[in-house]
Scaffold this motif. Structure first.
Motif, short mmCIF file in Angstrom:
data_model
loop_
_atom_site.label_atom_id
_atom_site.label_comp_id
_atom_site.label_asym_id
_atom_site.label_seq_id
_atom_site.Cartn_x
_atom_site.Cartn_y
_atom_site.Cartn_z
N UNK A 1 0.85 -1.19 0.00
CA UNK A 1 0.00 0.00 0.00
C UNK A 1 0.89 1.23 0.00
N UNK A 2 0.32 2.36 -0.36
CA UNK A 2 1.03 3.63 -0.26
C UNK A 2 0.57 4.41 0.97
N UNK A 3 -0.71 4.26 1.30
CA UNK A 3 -1.23 5.00 2.46
C UNK A 3 -2.48 4.29 2.98
N UNK A 4 -2.75 4.48 4.26
CA UNK A 4 -3.93 3.91 4.90
C UNK A 4 -4.73 5.03 5.55
N UNK A 5 -6.04 5.02 5.34
CA UNK A 5 -6.95 5.97 6.00
C UNK A 5 -7.77 5.19 7.02
N UNK A 6 -7.73 5.65 8.26
CA UNK A 6 -8.56 5.05 9.31
C UNK A 6 -9.68 6.01 9.67
N UNK A 7 -10.82 5.46 10.03
CA UNK A 7 -11.96 6.33 10.34
C UNK A 7 -11.98 6.80 11.78
N UNK A 8 -10.99 6.39 12.57
CA UNK A 8 -10.87 6.85 13.95
C UNK A 8 -9.45 6.60 14.44
N UNK B 1 -4.41 -0.74 13.70
CA UNK B 1 -3.59 -1.02 12.52
C UNK B 1 -2.11 -1.05 12.90
N UNK B 2 -1.69 -0.09 13.70
CA UNK B 2 -0.27 -0.04 14.11
C UNK B 2 0.07 -1.25 14.99
N UNK B 3 -0.83 -1.58 15.94
CA UNK B 3 -0.57 -2.68 16.86
C UNK B 3 -0.54 -4.03 16.14
#
Length: 370
Positions: A135-142, A149-151
């Protein structure tokens, strides 16, 4: 720009599906060439939005989601798109939106780590989608989803942006649905001298209906609890309401196509969820001018403040929910409260949030070109 939005199911219902429709509409209105890659679909959200349908024989749910991810990979290898925005359960994306938290955290939270075959496949897809270079980037809704995602997958912080969910403040407006709300009040025979609480969600156990009913049963004043949403075991919750002695004060309404009308007949929205990466309904309730009771487990808590909401602890204690219900019942009819709820919702209006997503697409696209 030729943009592909990818999600297995395109529909008029569901949180991710709602985002998909609004994102496609907004991009088309911006003049972008938009294709939705899916397995099934309904009518397009804009006349200029087209579909690519990837559908074939599958042997059960687990095989279906894996097969769709593979089909998407093959389609993208044969077809040029300038940008691919995936909405989950595929690994072939320039940008990936995490709208429901990680499946790994969901299983740990709600299933205590007990994996079905479908869970194993979903986690395998998720792991592949968030592996370095995928992926190039991830968008999280919160921020809650971003932390998961990081964990779970070690995604670097600078590769994640948080863009909260949105609300269609035009649709979710008490003034707009006054007539429909009056009709519903008459049909349900609601006593407007009594507080009306609303619980709305699919999957009553996860959304905390058991705790909501327990808290509701403690109220020492007349009130009504409206209960709406999809639930395969609704009978068990009706039995619980009867056991608690509140069955006659509860209205089980089932799935609803017009939640804005429900919010507009209620005085307070109660969502004591055990796991909710964001929760569209929280800001939909605010948009209709009513306060919210939710929990630390709900990602939407990040946009709330004490003037319009109560956020109870992650243990979902019915005593805390009861106290919050009493507090907001005492403030029913407060026009200042309704104004404050609506004002907060307006900061998350659909077009403002779609513009943030669009700008993120443009940023990542420039990085991709470089």
């Amino acid at each position: 720009m030729k943009i592909a939005l990818v999600h297995m199911r395109h529909s008029d219902t569901g949180g991710t599906e709602l985002f998909l429709n609004e994102m496609a509409r907004y991009l088309a209105e911006k003049g972008e060439e938009v294709t939705i890659i899916c397995r099934t679909h309904v009518a397009p959200p804009h006349p200029d939005v087209s579909f690519v349908t990837l559908k074939g024989l599958s042997l059960g749910k687990a095989h279906r989601i894996w097969k769709f991810a593979r089909q998407v990979e093959r389609h993208l290898a044969d077809t040029h798109y300038d940008f691919v925005y995936g909405l989950g359960k595929t690994w072939s994306n320039d940008m990936l939106r995490i709208g429901g938290g990680t499946h790994l955290h969901f299983v740990q939270s709600m299933k205590h780590g007990k994996l079905t075959l479908k869970d194993k496949v979903a986690i395998a897809i998720e792991r592949r989608a968030m592996s370095p270079g995928a992926y190039r980037h991830i968008v999280a809704n919160s921020f809650k989803s971003a932390r998961e995602v990081r964990e779970a997958y070690g995604v670097p912080e600078d590769k994640i942006s948080v863009i909260h969910n949105f609300v269609d403040t035009g649709r979710f407006s008490r003034e707009r649905v006054q007539e429909q709300a009056a009709v519903l009040e008459d049909r349900l025979a609601l006593d407007r001298n009594q507080p009306v609480f609303l619980f709305l969600g699919s999957g009553y156990e996860r959304k905390g209906l058991r705790q909501a009913l327990t808290a509701f049963a403690r109220l020492d004043f007349p009130a009504t609890l409206l209960i709406a949403g999809r639930e395969s075991n609704e009978a068990a919750f009706k039995a619980l309401a009867a056991e608690l002695g509140v069955r006659e004060r509860c209205r089980f309404l089932g799935p609803q196509k017009h939640p804005e009308v429900l919010f507009s007949v209620a005085d307070c929205y109660v969502l004591p969820t055990h796991y909710e990466p964001f929760g569209f309904t929280v800001i939909e309730a605010l948009s209709c001018g009513i306060p919210v009771v939710t929990t630390e487990n709900c990602g939407a808590k990040e946009v709330l403040n004490p003037d319009v909401s109560t956020v109870v602890g992650e243990g979902v204690d019915p005593e805390e929910i009861y106290s919050a219900m009493v507090y907001w019942a005492e403030r029913r009819g407060d026009r200042g409260l309704a104004t404050a709820c609506r004002a907060l919702a307006l900061t998350l209006d659909v077009n403002e949030v779609m513009e943030r997503n669009y700008q993120q697409i443009l940023t990542v696209y420039e990085q991709k070109k470089d």
